[in-house]
Design a protein around this motif. Structure first.
Motif, mmCIF file in Angstrom:
data_model
loop_
_atom_site.group_PDB
_atom_site.id
_atom_site.type_symbol
_atom_site.label_atom_id
_atom_site.label_comp_id
_atom_site.label_asym_id
_atom_site.label_seq_id
_atom_site.Cartn_x
_atom_site.Cartn_y
_atom_site.Cartn_z
ATOM 1 N N UNK A 127 -85.935 -22.646 -5.983
ATOM 2 C CA UNK A 127 -85.116 -23.112 -7.101
ATOM 3 C C UNK A 127 -84.736 -21.905 -7.940
ATOM 4 N N UNK A 128 -83.477 -21.849 -8.335
ATOM 5 C CA UNK A 128 -82.994 -20.795 -9.222
ATOM 6 C C UNK A 128 -82.234 -21.449 -10.353
ATOM 7 N N UNK A 129 -82.433 -20.920 -11.554
ATOM 8 C CA UNK A 129 -81.733 -21.501 -12.675
ATOM 9 C C UNK A 129 -81.860 -20.682 -13.937
ATOM 10 N N UNK A 130 -81.522 -21.340 -15.019
ATOM 11 C CA UNK A 130 -81.568 -20.738 -16.339
ATOM 12 C C UNK A 130 -82.393 -21.619 -17.254
ATOM 13 N N UNK A 131 -83.218 -20.977 -18.058
ATOM 14 C CA UNK A 131 -84.039 -21.679 -19.038
ATOM 15 C C UNK A 131 -83.668 -21.143 -20.415
ATOM 16 N N UNK A 132 -83.371 -22.046 -21.340
ATOM 17 C CA UNK A 132 -83.080 -21.667 -22.713
ATOM 18 C C UNK A 132 -84.174 -22.272 -23.589
ATOM 19 N N UNK A 148 -86.720 -18.141 -11.202
ATOM 20 C CA UNK A 148 -86.651 -18.375 -9.761
ATOM 21 C C UNK A 148 -88.028 -18.826 -9.300
ATOM 22 N N UNK A 149 -88.060 -19.886 -8.533
ATOM 23 C CA UNK A 149 -89.308 -20.440 -8.013
ATOM 24 C C UNK A 149 -89.199 -20.524 -6.502
ATOM 25 N N UNK A 150 -90.212 -20.017 -5.806
ATOM 26 C CA UNK A 150 -90.302 -20.131 -4.355
ATOM 27 C C UNK A 150 -91.647 -20.769 -4.040
ATOM 28 N N UNK A 151 -91.644 -21.824 -3.261
ATOM 29 C CA UNK A 151 -92.884 -22.505 -2.923
ATOM 30 C C UNK A 151 -92.951 -22.720 -1.411
#
Length: 191
Positions: A127-132, A148-151
């Motif tokens: 999962x890749x994204x943006x967190x505010x 970025x999350x890799x599982x």
């Protein structure tokens, strides 16, 4: 400890995607799509999850079964579904999952997360994204952050681990599905 707390906030915000889901969502591309209740289920066993939030990297291990998968969701920390005022996850034409959530994490601030996840969820996903983050007590956590999350599924859970057991950096092990249970990681076998 700051790094663990910061990455934990990112993981918790992404985890909360299961809360307050409307039946349909108009995605960023203007297409109305069915809002899924949750991502595909993960295969039972030990999962290694690597979260990258800016310059901070944290890798955790968690033992998943069907019950824990429903509670802990897909980022490997205890879910906070009840803290989210908005949440959506939709399947895209390329079979990826677009997600977004708005969660009040209390002292850790209001966290808005959006991005795209890919993978089969039975052996691997990313999962890749943006967190505010706004209004966090720890000012350095406020702002816009790439996440970025890799599982990856690593195999069956070790015999002395139970579903929900999680290992985080610093030798800390606890049960993510049972609040407040902690132990030193050295007590459990490593996969």
């Amino acid at each position: 400890m700051y790094a663990i707390r910061t990455v934990g906030v990112a993981a918790l915000a992404i985890l909360a995607l299961g809360a307050c889901q409307p039946a349909a969502v108009v995605d960023a591309d203007g297409v109305a799509r069915a809002n899924l209740k949750r991502p595909p289920p993960r295969q039972p066993g030990i999962w290694e999850t690597r979260v990258v939030l800016g310059d901070v990297v944290q890798t955790t291990l968690i033992c998943i079964d069907e019950k824990v998968d429903r509670k802990v969701d897909w980022m490997g920390a205890q879910g906070t579904r009840e803290t989210c005022s908005e949440s959506s996850i939709t399947r895209q034409d390329d079979n990826s999952l677009r997600f977004s959530s708005v969660c009040d994490m209390g002292a850790r601030g209001k966290v808005t997360t959006s991005g795209v996840a890919r993978g089969d969820f039975s052996l691997r996903y990313e999962a890749e994204g943006t967190q505010v983050t706004t209004g966090a007590d720890l000012p350095v956590t406020n702002g816009v952050h790439a996440v970025k999350v890799t599982s990856v599924w690593k195999g069956p859970c070790p015999k002395d681990w139970r579903p929900g057991d999680m290992s985080v950096p610093g030798g800390i092990q606890y049960n993510a599905a049972a609040t407040g249970q902690t132990a030193q990681a050295g007590a459990a076998a490593r996969p």
